[in-house]
Design a protein around this motif. Structure first.
Motif, mmCIF file in Angstrom:
data_model
loop_
_atom_site.group_PDB
_atom_site.id
_atom_site.type_symbol
_atom_site.label_atom_id
_atom_site.label_comp_id
_atom_site.label_asym_id
_atom_site.label_seq_id
_atom_site.Cartn_x
_atom_site.Cartn_y
_atom_site.Cartn_z
ATOM 1 N N ALA A 146 -17.668 -8.550 -37.664
ATOM 2 C CA ALA A 146 -19.247 -7.394 -36.394
ATOM 3 C C ALA A 146 -18.334 -6.601 -35.891
ATOM 4 O O ALA A 146 -20.258 -5.893 -37.069
ATOM 5 N N PRO A 147 -18.401 -5.806 -36.304
ATOM 6 C CA PRO A 147 -18.042 -4.263 -35.717
ATOM 7 C C PRO A 147 -18.629 -3.226 -37.006
ATOM 8 O O PRO A 147 -19.177 -2.327 -36.842
ATOM 9 N N VAL A 148 -18.350 -4.400 -38.588
ATOM 10 C CA VAL A 148 -18.307 -2.967 -39.601
ATOM 11 C C VAL A 148 -20.158 -3.295 -39.808
ATOM 12 O O VAL A 148 -20.710 -2.336 -40.085
ATOM 13 N N GLU B 219 -22.406 -5.461 -38.370
ATOM 14 C CA GLU B 219 -23.658 -5.276 -37.695
ATOM 15 C C GLU B 219 -23.964 -3.835 -36.963
ATOM 16 O O GLU B 219 -24.392 -3.596 -35.832
ATOM 17 N N GLU B 220 -22.909 -2.675 -37.508
ATOM 18 C CA GLU B 220 -23.569 -1.486 -37.261
ATOM 19 C C GLU B 220 -23.890 -0.898 -38.092
ATOM 20 O O GLU B 220 -23.470 -1.305 -39.215
ATOM 21 N N SER B 221 -24.651 0.439 -38.308
ATOM 22 C CA SER B 221 -24.891 1.315 -38.646
ATOM 23 C C SER B 221 -25.568 1.164 -40.156
ATOM 24 O O SER B 221 -26.121 0.334 -40.278
ATOM 25 N N LYS C 200 -25.860 -2.502 -41.559
ATOM 26 C CA LYS C 200 -26.708 -3.172 -40.428
ATOM 27 C C LYS C 200 -28.316 -3.189 -41.087
ATOM 28 O O LYS C 200 -29.193 -4.233 -41.010
ATOM 29 N N ARG C 201 -28.162 -1.971 -41.304
ATOM 30 C CA ARG C 201 -29.777 -0.951 -41.660
ATOM 31 C C ARG C 201 -30.374 -1.526 -43.446
ATOM 32 O O ARG C 201 -30.918 -2.202 -43.585
ATOM 33 N N ASN D 248 -31.280 -5.952 -42.433
ATOM 34 C CA ASN D 248 -32.205 -5.712 -41.994
ATOM 35 C C ASN D 248 -33.522 -4.986 -42.732
ATOM 36 O O ASN D 248 -34.657 -5.956 -43.157
ATOM 37 N N ASP E 278 -18.496 -1.943 -47.947
ATOM 38 C CA ASP E 278 -18.414 -0.763 -47.633
ATOM 39 C C ASP E 278 -19.123 0.015 -48.380
ATOM 40 O O ASP E 278 -20.137 0.845 -48.465
#
Ligand SMILES: C[S@@+](CC[C@H](N)C(=O)[O-])C[C@H]1O[C@@H](n2cnc3c(N)ncnc32)[C@H](O)[C@@H]1O
Length: 236
Positions: A14-16, A18-20, A23-24, A27, A157
């Motif tokens: 999740a922290p990787v 669902e952030e930054s 995440k974008r 989306n 990433d």
């Protein structure tokens, strides 16, 4: 691109994802990352056991059945014995004996529509997983992690930022270290003068052609100094 990850610790992601940037990217529909709990594919519906002792002694291993079942349910076809080879998809096992991940390999992964990443734990996975299920094995370096999750995240990433549209400044991605076998050129920001340490004058000149040329030279100098192994033998 779709990336599926098989793990016994789905919450770690999740922290990787669902952030930054990732995440974008999700989306915007540029990448879809599905995290699958290996325990959902255990044959043991009551205890959800996915591991067993190593024959000959020496710790616990991921059993083959749940891993084959997880991959087959993701891809929708049987992986062995009548293996279907789908060139748009790649099954990757994260593990220390694999090929060490580098920018070239990440670029190659970009050509697949779907990647299935298998993260093991304990002593690793039963040998039949590496031999008959995974199509390749990838390591992130010569050291031992407790599990493949962090390795999968490193792969995700570094891959996501190469997907067109994920990083807004395409030029900066093209100039990043390891693209074209060179390190990045050095960068400065404001203030122009920090404790007497000044930004190189050329960067303030506004002459874009000259700056481009200068940066090319600096990238080459940095590579020669820090990573001469990246250069051709004649250039070192
Ligand atoms: C504790 S390690 C197993 C190490 C294995 N017994 C060995 O000595 O090679 C557990 C899992 O972490 C992952 N792992 C550990 N180191 C890794 C690395 N350098 N790169 C990628 N995955 C790694 C793999 O999925 C591995 O099966």
């Amino acid at each position: 691109m779709v990336i599926d990850v098989i793990t016994i610790f789905p919450k770690m992601f999740a922290p990787v994802i669902e952030e930054s940037i990732i995440k974008r990217a999700q989306n915007k529909g540029l990448v879809k990352i599905n995290i699958h709990d290996l325990r959902d594919h255990s044959l043991d519906k009551k205890h959800k056991k996915i591991d067993d002792v190593s024959y000959g002694g020496g710790g616990m291993l991921f059993k083959p059945e749940p891993l084959f079942a997880a991959v087959e349910s993701i891809l929708g076809y049987r992986a062995y014995p009548e293996k279907k080879v789908d060139k748009a998809k790649r099954i990757i096992l994260l593990g220390p004996r694999g090929k060490t991940l580098d920018q070239k390999t990440i670029g190659r992964f970009l050509n697949y529509e779907r990647l299935v990443l298998i993260s093991a734990r304990y002593e690793g996975a039963d040998e039949r997983v590496g031999k008959y299920l995974a199509e390749e094995e990838i390591s992130i370096g010569d050291y031992i992690l407790s599990g493949g999750e962090l390795a999968a995240m490193v792969l995700i990433d570094s891959l996501a930022r190469l997907i067109p549209g994920v990083v807004s400044d395409r030029e900066s991605v093209k100039n990043e270290s390891f693209e074209n076998n060179l390190l990045d050129f050095p960068h400065w920001t404001r203030p122009e003068n920090f404790r007497g340490l000044k930004v190189p004058r050329i960067l303030l000149s506004g002459d874009h052609a000259k700056i481009k040329e200068w940066r090319k030279k600096k990238a080459w100098e940095a590579t020669k100094k820090y990573r001469p192994d990246l250069l051709n033998a004649d250039d070192r």
